[in-house]
Design a protein around this motif. Structure first.
Motif, PDB file in Angstrom:
ATOM      1  N   TYR A 252     -33.170 -39.482 -16.547  1.00  0.00           N
ATOM      2  CA  TYR A 252     -32.339 -40.154 -15.546  1.00  0.00           C
ATOM      3  C   TYR A 252     -32.556 -39.489 -14.184  1.00  0.00           C
ATOM      4  O   TYR A 252     -31.673 -38.804 -13.662  1.00  0.00           O
ATOM      5  CB  TYR A 252     -30.862 -40.097 -15.935  1.00  0.00           C
TER       6      TYR A 252
ATOM      7  N   HIS B 168     -28.129 -45.763 -17.271  1.00  0.00           N
ATOM      8  CA  HIS B 168     -28.129 -44.570 -16.422  1.00  0.00           C
ATOM      9  C   HIS B 168     -29.459 -44.386 -15.684  1.00  0.00           C
ATOM     10  O   HIS B 168     -29.578 -43.476 -14.867  1.00  0.00           O
ATOM     11  CB  HIS B 168     -27.832 -43.328 -17.265  1.00  0.00           C
TER      12      HIS B 168
ATOM     13  N   GLN C  90     -17.526 -38.729 -12.232  1.00  0.00           N
ATOM     14  CA  GLN C  90     -18.680 -39.509 -11.807  1.00  0.00           C
ATOM     15  C   GLN C  90     -19.263 -40.285 -12.993  1.00  0.00           C
ATOM     16  O   GLN C  90     -19.123 -39.895 -14.153  1.00  0.00           O
ATOM     17  CB  GLN C  90     -19.757 -38.587 -11.220  1.00  0.00           C
TER      18      GLN C  90
ATOM     19  N   TRP D 141     -22.049 -40.530 -14.471  1.00  0.00           N
ATOM     20  CA  TRP D 141     -23.339 -39.957 -14.825  1.00  0.00           C
ATOM     21  C   TRP D 141     -23.387 -39.654 -16.308  1.00  0.00           C
ATOM     22  O   TRP D 141     -22.347 -39.604 -16.985  1.00  0.00           O
ATOM     23  CB  TRP D 141     -23.590 -38.654 -14.037  1.00  0.00           C
TER      24      TRP D 141
ATOM     25  N   GLU E  91     -29.958 -40.018 -11.200  1.00  0.00           N
ATOM     26  CA  GLU E  91     -28.682 -39.320 -11.354  1.00  0.00           C
ATOM     27  C   GLU E  91     -28.833 -37.824 -11.105  1.00  0.00           C
ATOM     28  O   GLU E  91     -27.892 -37.182 -10.639  1.00  0.00           O
ATOM     29  CB  GLU E  91     -28.106 -39.583 -12.747  1.00  0.00           C
TER      30      GLU E  91
ATOM     31  N   VAL F 262     -26.305 -34.703 -17.487  1.00  0.00           N
ATOM     32  CA  VAL F 262     -26.443 -34.506 -16.041  1.00  0.00           C
ATOM     33  C   VAL F 262     -25.217 -33.788 -15.498  1.00  0.00           C
ATOM     34  O   VAL F 262     -25.314 -32.872 -14.669  1.00  0.00           O
ATOM     35  CB  VAL F 262     -26.657 -35.856 -15.336  1.00  0.00           C
TER      36      VAL F 262
ATOM     37  N   GLN G 263     -28.649 -37.473  -7.368  1.00  0.00           N
ATOM     38  CA  GLN G 263     -27.266 -37.674  -6.932  1.00  0.00           C
ATOM     39  C   GLN G 263     -26.409 -36.455  -7.268  1.00  0.00           C
ATOM     40  O   GLN G 263     -25.577 -36.023  -6.451  1.00  0.00           O
ATOM     41  CB  GLN G 263     -26.695 -38.927  -7.594  1.00  0.00           C
ATOM     42  N   ALA G 264     -26.586 -35.903  -8.457  1.00  0.00           N
ATOM     43  CA  ALA G 264     -25.797 -34.739  -8.861  1.00  0.00           C
ATOM     44  C   ALA G 264     -26.120 -33.521  -7.995  1.00  0.00           C
ATOM     45  O   ALA G 264     -25.226 -32.745  -7.631  1.00  0.00           O
ATOM     46  CB  ALA G 264     -26.045 -34.428 -10.340  1.00  0.00           C
TER      47      ALA G 264
END
Length: 451
Positions: A68, A277, A97, A99, A71, A103, A74-75
Motif C-alpha cells: 500500500y 487500500h 485514519q 489506513w 498509504e 501501516v 500519507q502516514a
C-alpha cells in the motif's frame, strides 16, 4: 491478364495493414511476457538485503505495508506533522485514519516509515514482488539470514534473540515490550556476497542520527532508540514452514505475544491483500492485476450497497405492515397498481370485505366485554347495598333489645344512661368483629331468657 494483375494489386493493398500490424502485436506479447517474469533469487536478495535481519514482528508489517505505497506516504507525512508525539501517542491517534493496520503500526517507527516513503520505488517494487510470489520472498529472507549466520553476524545482535526452528531462523527482541530497529551495512553482514551482478541495496542514514551500539558487534550493527510497544502491534507473524504471513484482529494487541501464540490464536488466518487500500495505484504485472481486480468494488462500496439494500428492504416491510394495518382497521385502501376500473373496484371490494370480516369479531368481543363489565359492576353494587341494609337492621334490633333490657332493670342501674349508651356505642365501633359476634350472641341469650 490485365484484370488478374489488377485484382492481385487490390488484394495486396487490402492485406497490407494486417501484415504491417503483425510485428506490433508480437512486440506487445513479448512485452507482456517480459513483465510476467518473476524476480530471480539474486534480484530478491538484492531487494531484501536492508530489512532481512529486522525482527520478525516488524518485518511482517513492512512487507504488508509495502503493498500500500500511497498509504505509506500519507502516514509518513502525517507523522512528520505530529513529530512531538511519542510512538504510542502517535499510533493511538493515527488509529482514526482509514489506513491498513500494518501501516498504522509503522507510525510508531518513524525512521523506518521515513525510509519507506523516501525510497518509494524500492517500496513499490518490494510490494509488487510480495504480491506476485509471497513464498519466494519469504524463502529469500531465510536465505539471507542463513548467509548472515554463516558469516557469524547474527551472534553479534545483542538486542535480538536468534532461534532456529525447522531450518528457519527466527529473530525476536530480547525485551518483550521494547523493539530495537537494527542499522547495519548490508554489504558486510552477509559475508561474501555471492550475487555479484546484483549488489545489495544499502541504506544511508543522516550523520546526526541518534544511534547507540553495544558490545563487540558495534562495527556491524547500530541500534535506534528502543520503541516501547504501547499500541496495537502484535497481530502478525510468519508461518515460516508454509512460507506465508498469519494475521489476527489488530485490536487489543499491545501486549507481547510470541509468534507461536499469534499463529495458533483464535481467528488467526492467512494474510490477504486488500485492494481498497491500494487507492488506485497500478499493479506492475498483468497477473497481479487480474488477481486483484482494480475495478472491483471496494469494501466500503460493498458495505454502502448492503446498507442501502437493507434500508430499501426495511422500507418495503414498513410499507407492507402499514398497508396490512389499514386493512385490519377497515379503512379504505386505494390499490397501488390499477390496470383498469373493473379490476380496481374488484380489488377494493375484496379488501373492504376482508377488513369487515376481520373487524366484526373484534367488535363483538369488545361489546361482550363491556356488557360483562357492566353486569359485574351492578352485581357488586347490589351486594354492597344488601350488606349495608342487613347491618343497619341488625344494629336496630340490637338497640331495641338493649332498650327493653334497660327498662326492666332496677333504678339503681340507671344512674347514667347516657354515659352507658355512649360507652356501648364506642365499644361496638372499636371492638373487633369477633367481639361483636360474642356480644350479639349474649344479647340473643338475654332476649331468650326475657321471653
Amino acid at each position: 491478364m490485365k484484370q488478374l494483375k489488377s485484382w492481385i494489386a487490390i488484394l495486396t493493398l487490402a492485406l497490407s495493414p494486417s501484415l504491417y500490424s503483425l510485428p506490433s502485436s508480437a512486440t506487445e506479447d513479448q512485452a507482456s511476457t517480459a513483465q510476467e517474469v518473476q524476480l530471480s533469487q539474486a534480484e530478491l536478495a538484492q531487494l531484501l538485503a536492508p530489512i532481512a535481519l529486522y525482527p520478525d514482528s516488524l518485518l511482517s508489517h513492512i512487507l504488508i505495508a509495502s503493498t500500500y505505497p500511497l498509504e505509506v506516504v500519507q502516514a509518513d507525512r502525517w507523522r512528520k506533522q505530529h513529530a512531538s508525539l511519542s510512538a504510542a501517542q502517535a499510533v493511538n491517534l493515527a488509529a482514526d485514519q482509514d489506513w491498513d493496520p500494518s501501516v498504522i503500526a509503522l507510525v510508531g517507527f518513524e525512521t523506518v516509515l521515513a525510509k519507506l516513503s523516501e525510497d518509494l520505488t524500492w517500496t513499490q517494487k518490494l510490494g509488487d514482488a510480495f504480491l506476485q510470489d509471497e513464498a519466494s520472498v519469504l524463502a529469500s529472507i531465510q536465505t539471507l539470514r542463513a548467509e548472515a549466520d554463516a558469516a557469524d553476524s547474527l551472534s553479534k545482535m545483542d538486542n535480538m534473540r536468534v532461534s532456529r526452528v525447522n531450518n528457519s531462523i527466527i529473530i525476536e527482541p530480547i525485551q518483550q515490550q521494547i523493539v530495537y530497529v537494527p542499522v547495519y551495512d548490508s554489504r558486510l553482514v552477509y559475508g561474501s556476497w555471492r550475487w555479484h551482478q546484483y549488489p545489495p541495496v544499502y541504506w544511508t542514514y543522516p550523520v546526526g542520527m541518534s544511534v547507540s551500539y553495544y558490545g563487540p558487534g558495534a562495527r556491524l550493527f547500530f541500534w535506534h532508540a528502543g520503541i516501547h510497544i504501547g499500541f496495537n502491534y502484535y497481530f502478525s507473524a510468519f508461518r515460516w514452514h508454509e512460507r506465508h504471513i498469519i494475521v489476527t484482529h489488530h485490536r487489543h494487541t499491545s501486549h507481547y505475544r510470541p509468534y507461536r501464540k499469534i499463529v495458533a490464536s483464535h481467528g488467526a488466518k492467512r494474510w490477504a491483500h486488500k485492494p481498497q487500500h491500494r487507492h488506485g495505484v497500478a499493479y506492475s504485472t498483468h497477473k497481479v492485476k487480474q488477481r486483484y481486480n482494480s475495478y472491483r468494488p471496494t469494501q466500503s462500496q460493498l458495505k454502502q450497497q448492503r446498507q442501502l439494500s437493507r434500508t430499501q428492504l426495511q422500507q418495503g416491510q414498513n410499507r407492507g405492515s402499514s398497508h396490512q394495518d389499514k386493512v385490519l382497521k377497515g379503512q379504505y385502501i386505494k390499490p397501488k397498481y390499477s390496470h383498469n376500473g373493473a379490476q380496481s373496484k374488484a380489488l377494493t371490494s375484496r379488501l373492504n370485505a376482508t377488513a369487515k370480516q376481520r373487524k366484526e369479531p373484534k367488535a363483538q368481543q369488545r361489546t361482550q366485554h363491556a356488557q360483562n363489565a357492566k353486569s359485574a359492576t351492578l352485581k357488586r353494587n347490589d351486594d354492597r347495598q344488601y350488606v349495608q341494609n342487613n347491618s343497619q337492621g341488625k344494629h336496630r334490633a340490637t338497640d331495641l333489645s338493649n332498650a327493653k333490657r334497660q327498662a326492666n332493670k332496677p333504678q339503681s342501674n340507671q344512674r347514667h344512661p347516657n354515659l352507658q349508651a355512649q360507652t356501648r356505642s364506642a365499644t361496638r365501633a372499636s371492638a373487633p368483629k369477633s367481639h361483636q359476634r360474642a356480644r350479639q350472641a349474649s344479647n340473643y341469650r338475654i332476649k331468650q331468657r326475657e321471653h
